[in-house]
Design an enzyme around this catalytic site. Structure first.
Site, mmCIF file in Angstrom:
data_model
loop_
_atom_site.group_PDB
_atom_site.id
_atom_site.type_symbol
_atom_site.label_atom_id
_atom_site.label_comp_id
_atom_site.label_asym_id
_atom_site.label_seq_id
_atom_site.Cartn_x
_atom_site.Cartn_y
_atom_site.Cartn_z
ATOM 1 N N TRP A 102 -14.977 9.809 35.712
ATOM 2 C CA TRP A 102 -13.755 10.319 35.063
ATOM 3 C C TRP A 102 -13.418 11.719 35.555
ATOM 4 O O TRP A 102 -12.248 12.043 35.756
ATOM 5 C CB TRP A 102 -13.864 10.267 33.535
ATOM 6 C CG TRP A 102 -14.019 8.859 33.043
ATOM 7 C CD1 TRP A 102 -15.078 8.332 32.385
ATOM 8 C CD2 TRP A 102 -13.073 7.787 33.203
ATOM 9 N NE1 TRP A 102 -14.863 6.992 32.138
ATOM 10 C CE2 TRP A 102 -13.655 6.642 32.621
ATOM 11 C CE3 TRP A 102 -11.817 7.676 33.797
ATOM 12 C CZ2 TRP A 102 -12.998 5.402 32.601
ATOM 13 C CZ3 TRP A 102 -11.166 6.445 33.776
ATOM 14 C CH2 TRP A 102 -11.763 5.328 33.188
ATOM 15 N N ASP A 171 -12.191 17.019 28.685
ATOM 16 C CA ASP A 171 -11.929 15.615 28.379
ATOM 17 C C ASP A 171 -13.002 15.179 27.374
ATOM 18 O O ASP A 171 -14.169 15.053 27.719
ATOM 19 C CB ASP A 171 -12.027 14.805 29.682
ATOM 20 C CG ASP A 171 -11.849 13.310 29.472
ATOM 21 O OD1 ASP A 171 -11.762 12.855 28.318
ATOM 22 O OD2 ASP A 171 -11.798 12.589 30.495
ATOM 23 N N LYS A 195 -12.213 5.164 22.385
ATOM 24 C CA LYS A 195 -13.670 5.242 22.434
ATOM 25 C C LYS A 195 -14.201 5.482 21.015
ATOM 26 O O LYS A 195 -15.016 4.724 20.524
ATOM 27 C CB LYS A 195 -14.132 6.366 23.364
ATOM 28 C CG LYS A 195 -13.520 6.314 24.764
ATOM 29 C CD LYS A 195 -14.124 5.228 25.638
ATOM 30 C CE LYS A 195 -13.294 4.849 26.853
ATOM 31 N NZ LYS A 195 -13.022 5.902 27.820
HETATM 32 C C1 PLP Z 1 -12.311 6.044 29.132
HETATM 33 C C2 PLP Z 1 -12.239 7.409 29.626
HETATM 34 C C3 PLP Z 1 -11.107 7.892 30.288
HETATM 35 C C4 PLP Z 1 -9.915 7.027 30.594
HETATM 36 O O1 PLP Z 1 -9.201 6.826 29.440
HETATM 37 P P1 PLP Z 1 -7.827 6.018 29.409
HETATM 38 O O2 PLP Z 1 -7.372 6.281 28.019
HETATM 39 O O3 PLP Z 1 -8.163 4.598 29.698
HETATM 40 O O4 PLP Z 1 -6.916 6.592 30.429
HETATM 41 C C5 PLP Z 1 -11.089 9.213 30.678
HETATM 42 N N1 PLP Z 1 -12.132 10.024 30.439
HETATM 43 C C6 PLP Z 1 -13.242 9.594 29.809
HETATM 44 C C7 PLP Z 1 -14.366 10.539 29.560
HETATM 45 C C8 PLP Z 1 -13.321 8.274 29.378
HETATM 46 O O5 PLP Z 1 -14.429 7.849 28.746
#
Ligand code: PLP
Length: 359
Positions: A102, A171, A195
């Site tokens: 990511w 993030d 998540k």
């Molecule tokens: C799943 C994930 C993403 C991507 O998320 P989307 O909402 O599918 O764009 C980005 N960063 C992390 C840390 C993730 O676990």
């Protein structure tokens, strides 16, 4: 079929009370005579839903008043572009840390749009650790430092924020609401909901309000935080269902006693699993001890055959989505808030049984 024990990395298990409440209100949201999915985002009912969701998130995370909360679409992946487009003018630069897939995607996107330098990486050891964020690594002219707080695939976490005058952007997709954090130490936090916060379709951004409104003129309307901030996340149709269910999650976590209590539960769940893995002669964790995540726990067996056998037998016991990411192999247990202590106990019991049968 009975509900399985769902260890999915995302979209992932939601607290059962949230699902029950959403089901109860599915065809007739109280006072509306219709489902939340069918109502106008301009309606009184939805206005109350989004206001309560924001207020409860602010309470849960103790978000300071000078921070704006946005409910957006496009996933955390869109934030990979929105962050540089809003925090950097053309020619300006940011520092990035590469701790996995990511972060790599965030770096690629930032480099397309602005100047982004990778100042630390753990790619050399397949991201099984996270590099220390020593301020001596940071570029003098970087406006912000971006890192992935919790690496969903590799199971590593940054628990501390470096002391620096750079803006801190993180993030938090797979760790938000799993533990207490001091929001004031960050400048921009973003997270896809699916998540640990709700269903897919809504992305939460928590940012210092004074950072909004500095984008270049040619930044697309929908990619400018100001567009959304000015209209209370209702410039266009927001992800109404996602906001509603995330709101139910916020209420549920408050009823658990807030993030302090949630963190205790999550730490105990992770400790239960890791204590067993560390004691086991068959299973092995893939992550350096001090960098272990409490939400995503990868582990492996000595051979690919045993991994496959474990995943198959686990599935037969109702343990779902336990297969690891292909870049790590083996297994990964994602144990977000929707995964109960009892679910983790069930998994550990099954691992013990598997070990005794396959010594
Ligand atoms: C799943 C994930 C993403 C991507 O998320 P989307 O909402 O599918 O764009 C980005 N960063 C992390 C840390 C993730 O676990």
């Amino acid at each position: 079929m009975a509900r399985v024990r769902n260890f999915s990395a995302g979209p992932s298990a939601l607290p059962i009370n949230v699902l029950k409440k959403a089901a109860e209100q599915m065809v007739d949201y109280p006072g509306a005579g219709m489902s939340v999915m069918e109502m106008s985002h301009r309606s009184k009912s939805f206005g109350e839903i989004i206001e309560a969701a924001e207020a409860n998130l602010r309470t849960l995370m103790n978000i300071p008043d000078d921070y704006t909360v946005l409910f957006l679409q496009g996933g955390a992946s869109s934030q990979f572009a929105m962050v540089p487009l809003n925090l950097l003018k053309k020619g300006e630069k940011a520092d990035y840390v590469n701790t996995g897939r990511w972060s790599t995607m965030a770096i690629k996107e930032a480099q397309k749009l602005r100047d982004a330098e990778v100042i630390a990486s753990s790619e050399d050891k397949n991201y099984t650790y996270i590099p220390k964020l020593d301020p001596s690594l940071f570029s003098a002219d970087a406006k912000y430092l971006h890192f992935t707080e919790n690496n969903t695939i590799y199971g590593t976490t940054y628990y501390d924020v470096p002391e620096t005058d750079k803006l801190i952007v993180t993030d938090m997709s797979s760790s938000i609401l799993s533990r207490e954090v001091d929001v004031s130490k960050y400048d921009v936090i973003y997270a896809g909901a699916q998540k640990n916060m709700g269903p897919s379709g809504v992305t939460v951004v928590i940012m210092r309000t004074d950072l909004i409104g500095n984008a270049e003129e040619d930044v697309p309307t929908m990619f400018n935080y100001k567009t959304h901030a000015d209209k209370g996340s209702m410039f266009n149709t927001p992800p109404t269902w996602g906001i509603y269910v995330a709101g139910l999650v916020f209420e549920e976590l408050l009823s658990w006693g807030g993030l302090k209590e949630v963190e205790k539960i999550n730490r105990a769940k992770a400790a239960m699993l890791y204590d067993y893995i560390d004691a086991s002669e068959l299973f092995e964790g893939t992550v350096v001890k001090e960098n272990r995540s409490i939400t995503n726990i990868p582990f492996v067996l000595p051979t690919d055959e045993l991994n496959a056998q474990f995943i198959k037998e686990a599935g037969a016991k109702g343990i779902a989505n336990i297969k690891g990411h292909r870049t790590v192999g083996g297994m990964r247990a994602s144990i977000y808030n929707g995964v109960s202590t009892e679910d983790v106990e069930f998994l550990v019991d099954f691992m013990k049984q598997f070990e005794s049968e396959n010594k």
